[in-house]
Design a protein around this motif. Structure first.
Motif, PDB file in Angstrom:
ATOM      1  N   TYR A 160       0.831  -1.206   0.000  1.00 22.47           N
ATOM      2  CA  TYR A 160       0.000   0.000   0.000  1.00 22.47           C
ATOM      3  C   TYR A 160       0.864   1.253   0.000  1.00 22.47           C
ATOM      4  O   TYR A 160       0.566   2.230  -0.695  1.00 22.47           O
ATOM      5  N   HIS A 161       1.920   1.242   0.780  1.00 18.57           N
ATOM      6  CA  HIS A 161       2.816   2.405   0.879  1.00 18.57           C
ATOM      7  C   HIS A 161       3.360   2.780  -0.504  1.00 18.57           C
ATOM      8  O   HIS A 161       3.374   3.958  -0.882  1.00 18.57           O
ATOM      9  N   LYS A 164       0.489   4.097  -2.717  1.00 19.25           N
ATOM     10  CA  LYS A 164       0.086   5.472  -2.392  1.00 19.25           C
ATOM     11  C   LYS A 164       1.047   6.489  -3.006  1.00 19.25           C
ATOM     12  O   LYS A 164       0.629   7.522  -3.511  1.00 19.25           O
ATOM     13  N   TYR A 298       1.955   3.797  10.179  1.00 20.20           N
ATOM     14  CA  TYR A 298       0.787   3.338  10.930  1.00 20.20           C
ATOM     15  C   TYR A 298      -0.484   3.875  10.264  1.00 20.20           C
ATOM     16  O   TYR A 298      -1.449   3.140  10.054  1.00 20.20           O
ATOM     17  N   THR A 299      -0.487   5.152   9.917  1.00 28.25           N
ATOM     18  CA  THR A 299      -1.692   5.748   9.313  1.00 28.25           C
ATOM     19  C   THR A 299      -2.005   5.106   7.968  1.00 28.25           C
ATOM     20  O   THR A 299      -3.163   5.077   7.544  1.00 28.25           O
ATOM     21  N   GLN A 302      -3.966   2.073   8.692  1.00 27.85           N
ATOM     22  CA  GLN A 302      -5.368   2.474   8.905  1.00 27.85           C
ATOM     23  C   GLN A 302      -6.086   2.637   7.556  1.00 27.85           C
ATOM     24  O   GLN A 302      -7.224   2.218   7.389  1.00 27.85           O
ATOM     25  N   GLU A 303      -5.395   3.286   6.614  1.00 26.49           N
ATOM     26  CA  GLU A 303      -6.006   3.510   5.298  1.00 26.49           C
ATOM     27  C   GLU A 303      -6.245   2.195   4.562  1.00 26.49           C
ATOM     28  O   GLU A 303      -7.256   2.023   3.884  1.00 26.49           O
ATOM     29  N   ALA A 306      -9.232   0.682   5.840  1.00 22.22           N
ATOM     30  CA  ALA A 306     -10.410   1.323   5.239  1.00 22.22           C
ATOM     31  C   ALA A 306     -10.708   0.699   3.872  1.00 22.22           C
ATOM     32  O   ALA A 306     -11.870   0.450   3.529  1.00 22.22           O
ATOM     33  N   LEU A 307      -9.672   0.428   3.096  1.00 18.70           N
ATOM     34  CA  LEU A 307      -9.871  -0.240   1.796  1.00 18.70           C
ATOM     35  C   LEU A 307     -10.443  -1.640   1.991  1.00 18.70           C
ATOM     36  O   LEU A 307     -11.300  -2.084   1.220  1.00 18.70           O
TER      37      LEU A 307
ATOM     38  N   PRO C 172      -7.615   7.036   1.564  1.00 19.32           N
ATOM     39  CA  PRO C 172      -8.720   6.082   1.627  1.00 19.32           C
ATOM     40  C   PRO C 172      -9.424   6.138   2.983  1.00 19.32           C
ATOM     41  O   PRO C 172      -8.769   6.185   4.023  1.00 19.32           O
ATOM     42  N   GLY C 173     -10.746   6.125   2.932  1.00 18.11           N
ATOM     43  CA  GLY C 173     -11.532   6.162   4.147  1.00 18.11           C
ATOM     44  C   GLY C 173     -11.977   7.555   4.556  1.00 18.11           C
ATOM     45  O   GLY C 173     -12.840   7.700   5.415  1.00 18.11           O
TER      46      GLY C 173
ATOM     47  N   ARG D 102      -5.059   9.698  15.183  1.00 19.60           N
ATOM     48  CA  ARG D 102      -4.608   9.740  13.792  1.00 19.60           C
ATOM     49  C   ARG D 102      -3.934  11.068  13.435  1.00 19.60           C
ATOM     50  O   ARG D 102      -2.853  11.047  12.821  1.00 19.60           O
ATOM     51  N   ARG D 105      -0.416  11.145  14.684  1.00 20.71           N
ATOM     52  CA  ARG D 105       0.415  10.205  13.938  1.00 20.71           C
ATOM     53  C   ARG D 105       0.743  10.704  12.538  1.00 20.71           C
ATOM     54  O   ARG D 105       1.724  10.293  11.921  1.00 20.71           O
ATOM     55  N   GLN D 106      -0.109  11.602  12.012  1.00 24.68           N
ATOM     56  CA  GLN D 106       0.164  12.190  10.698  1.00 24.68           C
ATOM     57  C   GLN D 106       1.106  13.383  10.793  1.00 24.68           C
ATOM     58  O   GLN D 106       1.441  14.000   9.791  1.00 24.68           O
TER      59      GLN D 106
END
Lengths: 346, 346, 346, 346
Positions: A160-161, A164, A298-299, A302-303, A306-307, C172-173, D102, D105-106
């Motif tokens: 994913y990283h 993105k 980490y975020t 989370q994303e 969500a996917l 995403p999300g 979040r 963390r961002q």
């Protein structure tokens, strides 16, 4: 408790890890979290660790329990932990970070200056229980089985990283190349399909992988064993792809950049094992870049969750009992795992 | 008119170019501009062209007049030209672009799909007159001597292009490494000092270059001939530099990335000649990137001219008569040009 | 030829334009292109022009032919034009730009310093033929009917331009709000669905518009006539949306920013007519922004055409004969056009 | 200990705060840090809090000790604190954040979902001691006096945060406008001068402020009391500024955007008190944006400290004894403080 541990670097995958009895971990810091491991993905990096490839990069105290793709249930927490509690189902970001160094504060938690990485530099998840911390755990939505999604903890987030980075760099109608549709590639491909309006071409030597790519959203596939990759990609992209994600990282695939990318393109290096060997001029004549990919934030996990919740990413995985762990190592080495193997500790 | 032309690729620099008499160029397209060359910088790339290094990358019709760092006076224009007129003093962006392909429209004029590049694929500026087009010329402010600033047309813009990428990626207090303080490096270093609030360390084997670096704003210097570069940089940066601009591009300097950069850093490849040869894992373990640099945008040459007008960038150059052109080639090959050589055609 | 022209600013939409006979345009510049208009979209901005709202912003020589959403066939070209030829089917970016000013070179062609904008400051497309230039025309893929896609020339590109800014800012999300699902909004919503993996909520006073939104990919809708918008959005987004695209631009909708956005969010102002009226503190307490949207870049119209070719964006439009042009003006003013009206000149 | 506290919102600045005796704070959480306050800057926001302007935005338990620009010495720490220890000199980021939500963390710690903000929603620094946490404190370099730099904790970081957004958006040669050269503006101006190669124009009604601006690096100044601001800025910038930082935020200054900015420009709203009141069309016709500024990130305060260490930013401040605190409030209200006032608690 039982744990599968590496005692010495070796190339013999089928007897790499020993089954030892060790003490279960306890929280010794206010932010610690102990997780009962439901599923722990087996990663190509585990093979690399066993072979000693990470020894020059990090401190590895052997014997050490491997396993860095973990999900399960919280069983104990330090006193300062507020965001999870006993009984919560969680997925574990592989790196337990400090939250107070400058990289953590910038959101670059993979660059943390005071972290531990269970399965890489401390005991990991091929065991009944795992010690991590609050900054590493993400509660799962109701109904998500931790065994099903454990490989997202590393394979997923890493793919994913890279996806993105690609998504931020492309426009609708651009061409993207996915090199290698295995454990990571099949996730990255789905993430790209969900986050961009691009034409995706998958390159893989295995027919099953190419078929899977088509099923997951690839517009075209190329078979390097029977096609001229440069000619095939040129025909598909009319001048080169905007971005290339290399989930293989061999000597051959790392050479693709200057032949397959259009001017200004990026070759994202996710897989490894081979060497990049190119004239500096190759990077200059077309202004291309080689960009390394180190897990993900980490975020970003989370994303990715969500996917998953949107059904935009589905994991292909196969479950193996704890006893089969060395067999998994050997099968992956032989290229005989489809999707991702998940170990289920006792 | 007289022109210094390459008839065949060679390694004999001291007789590389012939002095030929050729027809002066005329505008044959509504956007053409003809410039009487006042100064034409000599570039390391001219040596590379003479040796044939660009033959695999572009079409070069020999015999061809070299010279791609040009400034002078407009002497003729096509009928559609509106932004310059006869008598204007101009600096010439090296690439004459179309303005209607997608890259041009995106501002990425270096990726133009229908351009010509005088001195690389058509006749260049080592001659009395040069044919280029309206999209390549920038009017000079009053009082700026075209001979003084000619090398900005390629050396300057290329160094600036890399410096600007660095500037977008750094924060105050970060460390930046400048590898090589020659014709390009001494400009890049000044641009970095003007555009960032970073600590700049210059690495160069020559004492004069290190002294120049200090004078132009470097906070520290490293001498690879007498110091352990990795130890020295670690002591200065306490953990690695955020960005590295490699104006050398040799086998040695392209190996610096993983040793000298902190996590997430970029190694900008500007100079060339050597090979990048690294394990893919090196890029991954610290998430570093190798990023090629291809000249720069027209708008970046405008920005560099703004820096010149603010006295933020000063060019170190030496003038040579037209007859000395092969001598210049030979001296640069031997590392015996300080700053930049500028040829003054008849 | 026949043309529908504005002779004086007025609020009487049903007799706003006169049908005049004027000379057909000819290319008088090497880059000019003349297009026989197949379809010309009618835009809310046409109503605003008729009312004189653009008089303070641009020079409008009345009488003037309106119509800035044009597609059709190339019938004549200036001598320097290379990328299109007579007979080509094209869509026309609304602004004909110079290609040599700094904004054009930066890819910001909407900020061109030497452009003309047919239908806004020169004669437009509510006529048999239209004069524009090479930098404004995009060839259509085979099989695409210019009448079908004409509104993309302005409605489409403007909606896409805002959607692309949103896409670069979300993960995403995240939650995105689309305010107004009319001629622009229904395109913007589809672009967002294609380019992001977000949760999209559409806000519209009309039930048909909300139903269309659901059909085109919205996950939720809000009806401001029967629901408390702030409460409804808070329930859906759990703390506010990441981004909001305001295709209405009324006094009411421009007030949404501080109530509906989470910290750091953007309110993209696309529609206009109303005033923004908020305490400066509102922007500060949550760090939100109001960002204007001015049409879009030529390259963005290319990207939108790529989305059309992928079937990711479908236009809802209704065709009207040339004679019905003032009726269209009046119906739009009364809110009685669904999707977009396209005029078909004789 | 002694503390200066607000008991009720009021417009009477000269008796706004009472001197109360309260318990000294103790660490009650593993991450808590108690600081003996050496210097506490007085901010325009303190006047706004006293007037009740923040009551609608945050929960304020009165009576409450004000003071959110604090620096001093660590006197106690919670058990999990590792990065500072008793005796360390520190500057305090105004917001004590959680590190696990979040936004934290961002890297967007100002958007923290579980923070406290001493002086705004809990007891602040106009007292002998202050309770904050590890994520809020930055150790000072040797030799830096905390009283000298205390205002950087809010005035400095807020000005820097806006300046950094500007720096990312401009190119060498661009024009930047600084509106208001007071406590924040004089820091923002220096940060812009250090981080960009732009032309800076300062707009201020006070001659001393304009003189200070020149001294700190402004290239030009405009006096709104005697000059036509639009004409003056147009003459200086030749078409408008690229970016505008509004440190005033009045009804007048928030109206500058459409008149003073070139296409695509941003009006950064830092000061507040007035209303933005503009037609939506103003944002569209030139694609400008109004962007709010909410303090800044912890990492940005680190970067500002780096600028201080480089002598690139110098604070103009005046020290006042604890007893003079209400006098300071009244003088600031009357516009009679130059630079920044710093209170020195007992």
């Amino acid at each position: 408790m039982e744990a599968a541990r590496l005692h010495a670097y070796t190339h013999e995958m089928d007897e790499a890890l020993s089954f030892d009895t060790v003490d279960a971990p306890q929280p010794t810091h206010p932010t610690h979290v102990v997780v009962r491991v439901a599923g722990a993905g087996w990663c190509q990096t585990d093979n690399h660790i066993i072979e000693g490839m990470w020894d020059p990069y990090v401190d590895q105290p052997l014997p050490m329990t491997l396993g860095h793709e973990n999900a399960g249930e919280v069983v104990a927490t330090g006193e300062a932990v507020t965001t999870v509690t006993e009984g919560d189902q969680v997925i574990c970001h592989p790196q337990a970070t400090c939250g107070v160094c400058r990289p953590c504060r910038q959101g670059e938690d993979m660059y943390c200056e005071a972290s531990f990485f269970p399965g890489l530099d401390t005991d990991g998840g091929f065991a009944e229980q795992l010690l991590t911390n609050e900054r590493a755990v993400i509660p799962l939505p109701d109904g998500v089985d931790p065994v099903d999604i454990a490989p997202h903890a590393d394979a997923g987030i890493t793919a994913y990283h890279a996806a993105k980075k690609v998504a931020r760099a492309v426009d609708p109608g651009d061409h993207v190349l996915v090199v290698g549709v295995g454990g990571l590639g099949h996730i990255g491909l789905q993430a790209l399909a969900a986050m961009t309006a691009t034409h995706i071409t998958a390159i893989d030597v295995k027919a099953e992988a190419r078929a899977l790519a088509r099923e997951l959203g690839a517009d075209a596939t190329v078979d390097p064993t029977s096609e001229d990759v440069v000619a095939a990609v040129d025909a598909i992209t009319d001048g080169g792809a905007a971005q290339l994600v290399d989930f293989v990282g061999s000597d051959v695939t790392t050479g693709y950049a200057s032949d397959l990318l259009r001017a200004g393109g990026d070759h994202h290096v996710v897989g490894y094992g081979g060497h990049i060997h190119v004239p500096a001029q190759d990077l200059i004549s077309n202004e291309v870049a080689y960009r390394g990919t180190l897990v993900g934030r980490y975020t970003e996990l989370q994303e990715l969750m969500a996917l998953v919740a949107m059904d935009a990413v589905t994991l292909r995985s196969e479950r193996f009992g704890f006893d089969a762990i060395n067999e998994v190592a050997a099968r992956l080495e032989a290229g005989k795992i489809e999707g991702r193997a998940v170990i289920t500790p006792p």
